[in-house]
Every structure is written in structure tokens, then in C-alpha cells.
Motif scaffolding. Sequence first.
Motif, PDB file in Angstrom:
ATOM      1  N   ARG A 279       9.920  -6.233 -27.895  1.00 53.47           N
ATOM      2  CA  ARG A 279       9.876  -6.778 -26.542  1.00 53.47           C
ATOM      3  C   ARG A 279      10.691  -5.914 -25.582  1.00 53.47           C
ATOM      4  O   ARG A 279      10.271  -5.673 -24.443  1.00 53.47           O
TER       5      ARG A 279
ATOM      6  N   VAL B 204      -0.703  -8.362 -24.967  1.00 56.54           N
ATOM      7  CA  VAL B 204       0.268  -8.400 -23.869  1.00 56.54           C
ATOM      8  C   VAL B 204      -0.414  -8.971 -22.635  1.00 56.54           C
ATOM      9  O   VAL B 204      -1.502  -8.524 -22.251  1.00 56.54           O
TER      10      VAL B 204
ATOM     11  N   PHE C 238       3.654 -11.950 -24.760  1.00 55.22           N
ATOM     12  CA  PHE C 238       3.666 -10.868 -25.756  1.00 55.22           C
ATOM     13  C   PHE C 238       3.575 -11.516 -27.121  1.00 55.22           C
ATOM     14  O   PHE C 238       4.550 -12.070 -27.634  1.00 55.22           O
TER      15      PHE C 238
END
Length: 296
Positions: free
Chosen positions: A102, A165, A160
Motif C-alpha cells: 500500500r 486498485v 486496494f
Amino acid sequence: MGNTHAPVNGVLLIDKPAGPSSNAVLQRAKRLLGAARAGHTGTLDPLASGLLVIALGEATKFSGGILGADKSYRAQLKLGERTETGDAEGAVVSHTEVKVTRSELLAALEHYRGEIEQLPPRYSAIKHRGRPLYAYARRGEHVPRAARRVAIRRLELERFEGNTVGFFVECSKGTYIRALAEDIGAELGCGAHLAALQRASVGPFALPQATTLEALEAISPAERRERLLPLEALLQSWPRLTLQPPLAASFRQGRTMSVDSASGSVAVFGEDAKFLGIGQVDASGTLQPKRLLALS
């Protein structure tokens, strides 16, 4: 309920579904409203859904008022797969294992905020020697593409999960979200393509204001006309100039006149707030009519 035989002039906000072309949606809307002319203010690829701003009748004269407006989108990327076209319509040309954190993703997004140089996709309508780039790409021909300066005003991660995404982007005219998706994938080292796209806004217009073609078909012709915004809605960001009756009459006849206004393009109205057209004020304060609303 209004006169359903009167000319149709106004702005229609449509929530385009994924699948049909923007022109197919435009023609269907034109037929449903019974408009003599129609045009949209920015195409959406068939894959994309969301806000399509349609100008009907006299509004087509003024659709240039928002052609340069910022737009916003909700996009979905698929990491680890590059495609021939940069979106889900093209054949997959590479697979790469995805090992993205992330924090790495957030860092990549940060890199593309602000003004950037963007290389347009090979499959785009930008012209090279009079032909669109996609015509060369379909024939396997590689032609030079010039990078263009665009502005990414907002770029926010919304989801995510695994290789998917989701992000929200607000950008300037001419920004290709497909190219942004590919660039983010390249930055992450795994490649990516645009899996889905929804346009959320165009200038002052937002998707919640829009209606679907199916909803339009389900109501009467008079009710369809009630969904139209006035054509001057296309010029909300323009300076407004109000003319007294004698000057308004001269403006409608295409005559120049001296006005008390800053120089530049203006949306011109009569004293009764009736939209008359657009004009250009020069440095000496002379108003030149540029495009007039047809006399009704």
C-alpha cells in the motif's frame, strides 16, 4: 406541461452505460427528445460509463463553453497485466507477478499529482499527419507521439484489494486515464491496465444530476423536456454581461458597442435575464458579438 412541438434547445445530462459508443447514446437521446441537432461536449470510450453532457438544438452553438473544463473520474486498475490498448478491450500482452504494498502504491500516486508530461496512448484519436493514432496502431505501425502537459488536480486511492486498485482523479482537459493507469503500473514495476472507468463530473455538472436513457424512455415527451437544463448552463464559468434593452437589441443584430466590462469572452444577457449569446470584449471596451441565440 409545455409545448412538445416547440424546438428543443437545452442541455441533457446522461448517465452513459458501459458498452455503447458515445455517439450511439447521443443519437438515441436526440431521437427521444425530438431535437433537430445534437452534440456532446467530450466523448467516453465504449468501455467507460458515467456523465455525458449532451447539447441539443441551439445549445450546440455554445458547447465550446465547457470543452476546456476539468473532469473527474472513478477508475479501476488491474495490476500485473498490460494490454495492447491500455484498457480491458485490448489483448493482454504481458503478465507480471504483483508484489506491491500500500505504501508503494501511495508513493506512485503522489508522483503523478500536479502538472505532468503525459504521452498519449497509441490507441487514441489524436491526429498524426491527418490520421488518428489508433489507425496506425491497428496496422501495427509505430509513429511518434508527443508528450502533452496535463494537470492532475486530485488523485486519491479509494480501494486496494489484491491486484485491483480503485482511485478517484480530477484532471484537466486532454488527460488520458488509460495512460495514467499504464504509467502507474510502470512506476510500480508490474504493469497495469485500465479495467473500468466512470466519469463523475464535467466542469459544473456532476453524475448525480444525470438521467439514464431507460428513465427517459419511461416518461412522456413533455417530461423529457423538463429534464433539460437551459443552454446557458454551459457557460456558468464565463463572466456575465447584462445589457439594457437598446443595447440588447443591437447585440442581437450583431452590432458592436461600447460596454463597461473587463476584456475577454462574456456570456451576454438581456435585462430580463434572457440569454442572448456570447461576445468578446477588447481592451478598449468594445463588445463584438461572436455567437447569437437564434431569435425565437
